[in-house]
Design an enzyme around this catalytic site. Structure first.
Site, mmCIF file in Angstrom:
data_model
loop_
_atom_site.group_PDB
_atom_site.id
_atom_site.type_symbol
_atom_site.label_atom_id
_atom_site.label_comp_id
_atom_site.label_asym_id
_atom_site.label_seq_id
_atom_site.Cartn_x
_atom_site.Cartn_y
_atom_site.Cartn_z
ATOM 1 N N ASP A 82 45.399 44.354 46.579
ATOM 2 C CA ASP A 82 45.627 43.144 45.780
ATOM 3 C C ASP A 82 46.177 43.543 44.401
ATOM 4 O O ASP A 82 45.595 44.397 43.715
ATOM 5 C CB ASP A 82 44.273 42.421 45.625
ATOM 6 C CG ASP A 82 44.398 41.031 45.051
ATOM 7 O OD1 ASP A 82 45.446 40.390 45.264
ATOM 8 O OD2 ASP A 82 43.427 40.576 44.405
ATOM 9 N N GLU A 134 55.337 39.115 44.062
ATOM 10 C CA GLU A 134 55.052 37.875 43.315
ATOM 11 C C GLU A 134 56.241 37.498 42.432
ATOM 12 O O GLU A 134 56.818 38.341 41.756
ATOM 13 C CB GLU A 134 53.788 38.051 42.458
ATOM 14 C CG GLU A 134 53.437 36.808 41.642
ATOM 15 C CD GLU A 134 51.994 36.809 41.116
ATOM 16 O OE1 GLU A 134 51.102 37.292 41.832
ATOM 17 O OE2 GLU A 134 51.792 36.330 39.994
ATOM 18 N N ASP A 258 38.316 35.161 45.418
ATOM 19 C CA ASP A 258 37.434 36.178 44.858
ATOM 20 C C ASP A 258 36.319 35.540 44.040
ATOM 21 O O ASP A 258 35.131 35.754 44.291
ATOM 22 C CB ASP A 258 38.246 37.151 43.997
ATOM 23 C CG ASP A 258 37.414 38.329 43.503
ATOM 24 O OD1 ASP A 258 36.236 38.431 43.893
ATOM 25 O OD2 ASP A 258 37.924 39.149 42.727
HETATM 26 P P1 13P Z 1 40.262 33.486 42.311
HETATM 27 O O1 13P Z 1 39.928 34.048 40.989
HETATM 28 O O2 13P Z 1 40.620 32.033 42.221
HETATM 29 O O3 13P Z 1 39.214 33.729 43.346
HETATM 30 O O4 13P Z 1 41.606 34.207 42.832
HETATM 31 C C1 13P Z 1 41.545 35.470 43.439
HETATM 32 C C2 13P Z 1 42.894 36.079 43.617
HETATM 33 O O5 13P Z 1 43.924 35.455 43.491
HETATM 34 C C3 13P Z 1 42.917 37.508 43.987
HETATM 35 O O6 13P Z 1 44.214 38.008 44.008
HETATM 36 O O1 G3H Z 2 43.199 38.603 41.237
HETATM 37 C C1 G3H Z 2 42.244 39.251 40.901
HETATM 38 C C2 G3H Z 2 41.038 39.408 41.726
HETATM 39 O O2 G3H Z 2 40.107 38.404 41.439
HETATM 40 C C3 G3H Z 2 40.486 40.780 41.557
HETATM 41 O O3 G3H Z 2 39.789 40.880 40.360
HETATM 42 O O4 G3H Z 2 40.896 42.879 39.410
HETATM 43 O O5 G3H Z 2 38.652 42.108 38.556
HETATM 44 O O6 G3H Z 2 38.869 43.161 40.815
HETATM 45 P P1 G3H Z 2 39.536 42.356 39.711
HETATM 46 ZN ZN ZN Z 3 45.591 37.220 42.577
#
Ligand code: 13P
Ligand code: G3H
Ligand code: ZN
Length: 311
Positions: A82, A134, A258
């Protein structure tokens, strides 16, 4: 069954008018909660690891836990990076066994975004790995990078065809008004997502998988539980579920969640310690936290994403 890419998942989701849940994972209990829910609901699954999660838990631990989840569940699971922010990070994940990576070069210029994305796609495709990129920029906090509302920008539909043609990317995250974290919209004000942009993007890219980030709905019962047991999250507000259902019925094939899982864990542990201040065995509070994650994910699979029974 080995780890799979998201290619077939997205083709089926596109045809079926539903979306695959992409859930962020940081530790064993979160992985187990998500996978137990998906197993019971026979749902295809994307488990995603941010660079923050990688730093926290160690990539090898997470990969091995997810391999264990496949053995236990027999489910098709895609392991996704991610918000990869560099070629090197994406390469390391490809080399480490991920089946999908996101290169997020959305903060660069359009041409630079194309250049970096293309480099990742060439390496990933050579290794049988798919790539998400993106265009446009979401507001909110991810990995300690705080993008303010003024620095965020909607995706420009005029750019999407050229971007996909030049990069050969497999899916595209677009910005239509969602943001990362628990504070997406002001309580009491109407939530407006730019479905017109989503519609225009899918008209320009027929059948192409679109990804929605920042898609937590921030359940108010979790906010209330956190606040009742000593937390302080007034004003936390997410994306209404009917809007997520609408996006899933359109070109959106992957919905990222998340914050809702983090809140489920936090709400459960806060309540547990309030009620059991003398307990100190981590299994006693991490077990209920895992069950809370499972419950949230089940609800998403059945009532929001529409992917229950599609594995
Ligand atoms: P949220 O913070 O809305 O859960 O989004 C998570 C996300 O986009 C991770 O890439
Ligand atoms: O888009 C972000 C996700 O919520 C991951 O969050 O980078 O704090 O692990 P993080
Ligand atoms: Zn994201």
């Amino acid at each position: 069954m080995p780890l799979v890419t998201s290619k077939e998942m997205f083709e089926k989701a596109q045809k079926g008018g539903y979306a695959i849940g992409a859930f962020n994972v940081n530790n064993m209990e979160i992985i187990q909660g998500i996978v137990e829910a998906a197993t019971e609901e026979r749902a295809p699954l994307i488990l995603q690891v941010s660079s923050g999660a990688r730093k926290y838990a160690n990539q090898t631990y997470l990969v091995k836990l997810i391999e264990a989840a496949i053995i236990e569940s027999g489910l098709p699971i895609c392991l996704h990076l991610d918000h990869g922010d560099s070629f090197e990070l994406c390469k390391s994940c490809v080399d480490g066994g991920f089946t999908s990576v996101m290169i997020d070069a959305s903060h660069h210029s359009f041409d630079e975004n194309i250049k970096i994305t293309k480099q990742v796609v060439e390496y990933a495709h050579d290794h049988g790995v798919v790539v998400e990129a993106e265009l446009g920029r979401l507001a909110g906090i991810e990995d300690a990078i705080n993008v303010s509302a003024k620095d965020s920008s909607y995706t420009d539909p005029d750019q999407v065809q050229e971007f996909v043609q030049k990069t050969d990317v497999d899916s595209l995250a677009i910005a239509i008004g969602t943001s990362h974290g628990a504070y997406k919209f002001k309580p009491g004000t109407p939530v407006a997502l730019r479905f017109d942009i989503l519609e225009e993007v899918s008209r320009r890219l027929p059948g192409f998988p679109i990804v929605l980030h920042g898609a937590s709905s921030v359940p108010q019962e979790l906010v209330a539980q956190i606040n009742k047991y000593g937390g302080n999250m007034p004003g936390a507000q997410g994306v209404p579920e009917d809007m997520l259902r609408k996006a899933a019925s359109m070109a959106v094939c992957k919905i990222n969640i998340d914050s809702d899982l983090r809140m489920a864990v936090t709400a459960t542990i806060r309540k547990y310690f309030y009620e059991n201040p003398a307990h100190f065995d981590p299994r006693q509070y991490l077990g209920p936290a895992r069950s809370a994650v499972k419950e949230v994910v089940k609800h998403k699979l059945i009532n929001v994403l529409g992917c229950a029974g599609k594995a």
